[in-house]
Design a protein around this motif. Structure first.
Motif, PDB file in Angstrom:
ATOM      1  N   GLY A   5       0.802  -1.218   0.000  1.00  0.00           N
ATOM      2  CA  GLY A   5       0.000   0.000   0.000  1.00  0.00           C
ATOM      3  C   GLY A   5       0.834   1.266   0.000  1.00  0.00           C
ATOM      4  N   SER A   6       2.040   1.208  -0.566  1.00  0.00           N
ATOM      5  CA  SER A   6       2.925   2.382  -0.616  1.00  0.00           C
ATOM      6  C   SER A   6       2.757   3.104  -1.946  1.00  0.00           C
ATOM      7  N   ALA A   7       3.322   4.293  -2.040  1.00  0.00           N
ATOM      8  CA  ALA A   7       3.254   5.074  -3.279  1.00  0.00           C
ATOM      9  C   ALA A   7       3.925   4.308  -4.414  1.00  0.00           C
ATOM     10  N   PRO A   8       3.343   4.318  -5.622  1.00  0.00           N
ATOM     11  CA  PRO A   8       3.969   3.575  -6.724  1.00  0.00           C
ATOM     12  C   PRO A   8       5.334   4.162  -7.077  1.00  0.00           C
ATOM     13  N   PRO A   9       6.245   3.314  -7.567  1.00  0.00           N
ATOM     14  CA  PRO A   9       7.569   3.827  -7.945  1.00  0.00           C
ATOM     15  C   PRO A   9       7.460   4.692  -9.203  1.00  0.00           C
ATOM     16  N   THR A  10       8.418   5.571  -9.391  1.00  0.00           N
ATOM     17  CA  THR A  10       8.448   6.392 -10.603  1.00  0.00           C
ATOM     18  C   THR A  10       8.978   5.544 -11.757  1.00  0.00           C
ATOM     19  N   GLU A  11       8.781   6.065 -12.976  1.00  0.00           N
ATOM     20  CA  GLU A  11       9.336   5.398 -14.167  1.00  0.00           C
ATOM     21  C   GLU A  11      10.845   5.200 -14.007  1.00  0.00           C
ATOM     22  N   ASP A  12      11.502   6.229 -13.459  1.00  0.00           N
ATOM     23  CA  ASP A  12      12.958   6.158 -13.273  1.00  0.00           C
ATOM     24  C   ASP A  12      13.339   5.046 -12.296  1.00  0.00           C
ATOM     25  N   ASP A  13      12.560   4.934 -11.205  1.00  0.00           N
ATOM     26  CA  ASP A  13      12.822   3.867 -10.227  1.00  0.00           C
ATOM     27  C   ASP A  13      12.749   2.504 -10.899  1.00  0.00           C
ATOM     28  N   ILE A  14      11.701   2.333 -11.704  1.00  0.00           N
ATOM     29  CA  ILE A  14      11.487   1.032 -12.351  1.00  0.00           C
ATOM     30  C   ILE A  14      12.591   0.762 -13.371  1.00  0.00           C
ATOM     31  N   ALA A  15      12.961   1.820 -14.101  1.00  0.00           N
ATOM     32  CA  ALA A  15      14.031   1.655 -15.095  1.00  0.00           C
ATOM     33  C   ALA A  15      15.354   1.295 -14.411  1.00  0.00           C
ATOM     34  N   ALA A  16      15.587   1.886 -13.243  1.00  0.00           N
ATOM     35  CA  ALA A  16      16.848   1.635 -12.533  1.00  0.00           C
ATOM     36  C   ALA A  16      16.867   0.236 -11.927  1.00  0.00           C
ATOM     37  N   ALA A  17      15.707  -0.296 -11.582  1.00  0.00           N
ATOM     38  CA  ALA A  17      15.652  -1.622 -10.960  1.00  0.00           C
ATOM     39  C   ALA A  17      14.455  -2.384 -11.510  1.00  0.00           C
ATOM     40  N   PRO A  18      14.567  -2.870 -12.740  1.00  0.00           N
ATOM     41  CA  PRO A  18      13.462  -3.648 -13.313  1.00  0.00           C
ATOM     42  C   PRO A  18      13.312  -4.974 -12.561  1.00  0.00           C
ATOM     43  N   PRO A  19      12.131  -5.609 -12.644  1.00  0.00           N
ATOM     44  CA  PRO A  19      11.931  -6.889 -11.938  1.00  0.00           C
ATOM     45  C   PRO A  19      13.018  -7.889 -12.314  1.00  0.00           C
ATOM     46  N   ILE A  20      13.385  -8.711 -11.348  1.00  0.00           N
ATOM     47  CA  ILE A  20      14.464  -9.674 -11.594  1.00  0.00           C
ATOM     48  C   ILE A  20      14.120 -11.001 -10.926  1.00  0.00           C
ATOM     49  N   ALA A  21      14.488 -12.093 -11.593  1.00  0.00           N
ATOM     50  CA  ALA A  21      14.207 -13.421 -11.034  1.00  0.00           C
ATOM     51  C   ALA A  21      15.406 -13.905 -10.219  1.00  0.00           C
ATOM     52  N   HIS A  22      15.118 -14.341  -8.978  1.00  0.00           N
ATOM     53  CA  HIS A  22      16.148 -14.941  -8.133  1.00  0.00           C
ATOM     54  C   HIS A  22      15.670 -16.333  -7.706  1.00  0.00           C
ATOM     55  N   PRO A  23      16.610 -17.218  -7.355  1.00  0.00           N
ATOM     56  CA  PRO A  23      16.201 -18.548  -6.883  1.00  0.00           C
ATOM     57  C   PRO A  23      15.267 -18.435  -5.681  1.00  0.00           C
ATOM     58  N   LEU A  24      14.246 -19.240  -5.653  1.00  0.00           N
ATOM     59  CA  LEU A  24      13.321 -19.276  -4.524  1.00  0.00           C
ATOM     60  C   LEU A  24      14.012 -19.908  -3.313  1.00  0.00           C
ATOM     61  N   VAL A  25      14.918 -20.821  -3.612  1.00  0.00           N
ATOM     62  CA  VAL A  25      15.746 -21.431  -2.571  1.00  0.00           C
ATOM     63  C   VAL A  25      17.189 -21.063  -2.887  1.00  0.00           C
ATOM     64  N   ARG A  26      17.793 -20.275  -2.012  1.00  0.00           N
ATOM     65  CA  ARG A  26      19.177 -19.896  -2.303  1.00  0.00           C
ATOM     66  C   ARG A  26      20.136 -20.606  -1.358  1.00  0.00           C
ATOM     67  N   THR A  27      21.368 -20.736  -1.815  1.00  0.00           N
ATOM     68  CA  THR A  27      22.388 -21.434  -1.034  1.00  0.00           C
ATOM     69  C   THR A  27      23.344 -20.396  -0.464  1.00  0.00           C
ATOM     70  N   HIS A  28      23.551 -20.448   0.829  1.00  0.00           N
ATOM     71  CA  HIS A  28      24.414 -19.456   1.482  1.00  0.00           C
ATOM     72  C   HIS A  28      25.850 -19.646   1.015  1.00  0.00           C
ATOM     73  N   PRO A  29      26.478 -18.609   0.503  1.00  0.00           N
ATOM     74  CA  PRO A  29      27.825 -18.791  -0.049  1.00  0.00           C
ATOM     75  C   PRO A  29      28.874 -19.199   0.988  1.00  0.00           C
ATOM     76  N   GLU A  30      28.628 -18.921   2.264  1.00  0.00           N
ATOM     77  CA  GLU A  30      29.633 -19.281   3.274  1.00  0.00           C
ATOM     78  C   GLU A  30      29.309 -20.579   4.007  1.00  0.00           C
ATOM     79  N   THR A  31      28.046 -20.835   4.262  1.00  0.00           N
ATOM     80  CA  THR A  31      27.702 -22.044   5.030  1.00  0.00           C
ATOM     81  C   THR A  31      27.266 -23.187   4.132  1.00  0.00           C
ATOM     82  N   GLY A  32      26.912 -22.889   2.878  1.00  0.00           N
ATOM     83  CA  GLY A  32      26.450 -23.914   1.957  1.00  0.00           C
ATOM     84  C   GLY A  32      25.028 -24.395   2.254  1.00  0.00           C
ATOM     85  N   ARG A  33      24.349 -23.736   3.207  1.00  0.00           N
ATOM     86  CA  ARG A  33      23.003 -24.192   3.577  1.00  0.00           C
ATOM     87  C   ARG A  33      21.940 -23.503   2.744  1.00  0.00           C
TER      88      ARG A  33
END
Ligand code: OGA
Ligand code: MN
Length: 298
Positions: free
Chosen positions: A187-215
């Motif tokens: 329910g926050s104010a929508p991002p500006t066009e510039d905000d969206i251009a600077a950080a477009p949606p991105i896909a990340h793993p739903l399950v990530r592996t910790h780079p130091e612990t391997g968990r």
């Protein structure tokens, strides 16, 4: 040895003892110490001990600190490059990457509805970036008399506790992280066009592996919009189900702030949120904040 002797001997003993600075907090994650003074540079052994404690406990509380911007920046920098305004200005205000989060308006008065209200939803910092935040550090400056807690949820334990079938189902899936989605969701104010251009949606793993612990841990929260390759409804339902599972009391630690607390956490394997459990229109809550930049989640 009589008690007088024991007392007299204790300072020398302390300096020779192997460093075990941190003691676990009363919960599923986290450890604390009142044995560090971060206003001065730390020796190499102490730096290693703090890094090891961070790797093992994911959330550290260092009591009785009162750091200025530069010292806080210097300490955070031990964990990696600082996120944010990195341009060094003529007046040396590189330290502006150390900012404040408050419930104050421009005139410095507490307001019932904080300017940034998305902090009150479960999230991991900047997961909508290609390289999301590794660590976020907060230092208490002004606290309400009660409440204003910060909560943390352990995404490694939450992943481990999933039924085998669910773990198999979600392994390999990617969730799309979106600033625009988050603003709608909270329910926050929508991002500006510039905000969206600077950080477009991105896909990340739903399950990530910790780079130091391997968990493995769940990488979810308020920026998670939908699942790549799944019908939108189905992806939303899965994300809501996982978030509900992962934020059950048994995975959550509530930090009740004390004056002098410096707190930092691992955004790669924890969710966090602010808690509106104080009279926000009446009491001041001011925290200094600095963030360490992370790497691409894998
Ligand atoms: C943050 C944050 C929570 C709080 O600084 O990223 O979410 O309790 N803060 O202020
Ligand atoms: Mn946050």
């Amino acid at each position: 040895m009589n008690s007088l002797h024991a007392q007299a001997a204790s300072p020398a003993d302390t300096s020779n003892r192997p460093i075990s600075l941190f003691i676990p907090l009363d919960g599923i994650i986290g450890a604390e110490t009142d044995g560090l003074d971060l206003s001065r540079p730390l020796d190499g052994g102490t730096v290693e001990a703090v890094r090891a404690a961070f790797r093992d406990h994911h959330l550290l509380v260092i009591r009785n600190q009162s750091l200025d911007k530069e010292r806080m920046y210097r300490f955070a920098e031990l964990f990696g490059p600082i996120e944010g305004h990195m341009i060094r200005l003529a007046d040396g205000s590189k330290w502006d990457a150390v900012h404040t989060i408050t419930n104050l308006d421009a005139a410095g008065n507490p307001v019932a509805k904080p300017f940034i209200s998305s902090n009150y939803f479960w999230h991991t910092d900047k997961s909508f970036l290609r390289e999301p935040s590794l660590l976020t550090m907060l230092q208490a400056v002004e606290l309400p008399p009660n409440g204003g807690d910060t909560q943390f949820a352990d995404m490694t334990a939450a992943f481990d506790a999933l039924p085998e079938a669910t773990r198999r189902r979600i392994d390999g899936l990617k969730s799309v992280q979106s600033l625009e989605f988050m603003r709608r969701y909270t329910g926050s104010a929508p991002p500006t066009e510039d905000d969206i251009a600077a950080a477009p949606p991105i896909a990340h793993p739903l399950v990530r592996t910790h780079p130091e612990t391997g968990r493995k841990s769940l990488y979810i929260g308020m920026y998670s919009s939908h699942i790549e390759g799944l019908p939108e409804e189905e992806g939303r339902a899965l994300l809501e189900e996982l978030l509900e599972h992962a934020t059950q009391d048994r995975f959550v630690f509530t930090h009740r702030w004390q004056h002098g607390d410096l707190v930092f956490w691992d955004n790669r394997c924890l969710l966090h949120r602010a808690t509106a459990n104080f009279e926000m229109g009446k009491h001041r809550r001011v925290l200094m904040r600095v963030v360490v930049k992370g790497s691409v989640p894998e």
